[in-house]
Scaffold this motif. Structure first.
Motif: not given
Length: 103
Positions: A64-83
């Motif tokens: 019954r899914i008619v639309h999906t919005v991808q989760g947008q919260m990034a983890d603080d420890f992702d590689e691009e955000n580690i600094a």
């Protein structure tokens, strides 16, 4: 009415309910690690659920899914955000204060 023809009611499409559900899913996904799904109920209304609400979505919801919005919260420890994340955790040591501290 012919015996081979059966009548069933198809609910009228609810434009306002659909738009409200899309807005809700978009706002929730901005602050979630999980995808937000707009689900159409049998009565023609719409509701929003997150994948995190269930361990695995049951098939009757997936269908019954008619639309999906991808989760947008990034983890603080992702590689691009580690600094950036490390800058919030930096600690300043004051050797003189540590020597004078009575406890």
């Amino acid at each position: 009415m012919n015996a081979l023809v059966s009548r069933f009611e198809i609910p009228e499409f609810d434009h306002f309910g659909y738009d409200a559900a899309i807005r809700t899913a978009t706002m929730r996904a901005a602050h979630s690690f999980f995808d937000c799904h707009v689900i159409e109920d049998e009565d023609g209304s719409f509701r929003v659920i997150e994948e995190g609400d269930y361990n695995a979505l049951p098939m009757h919801l997936i269908d019954r899914i008619v639309h999906t919005v991808q989760g947008q919260m990034a983890d603080d420890f992702d590689e691009e955000n580690i600094a950036r994340a490390a800058s919030f955790m930096s600690v300043l040591m004051d050797a003189d204060w540590d020597d004078d501290c009575p406890f």
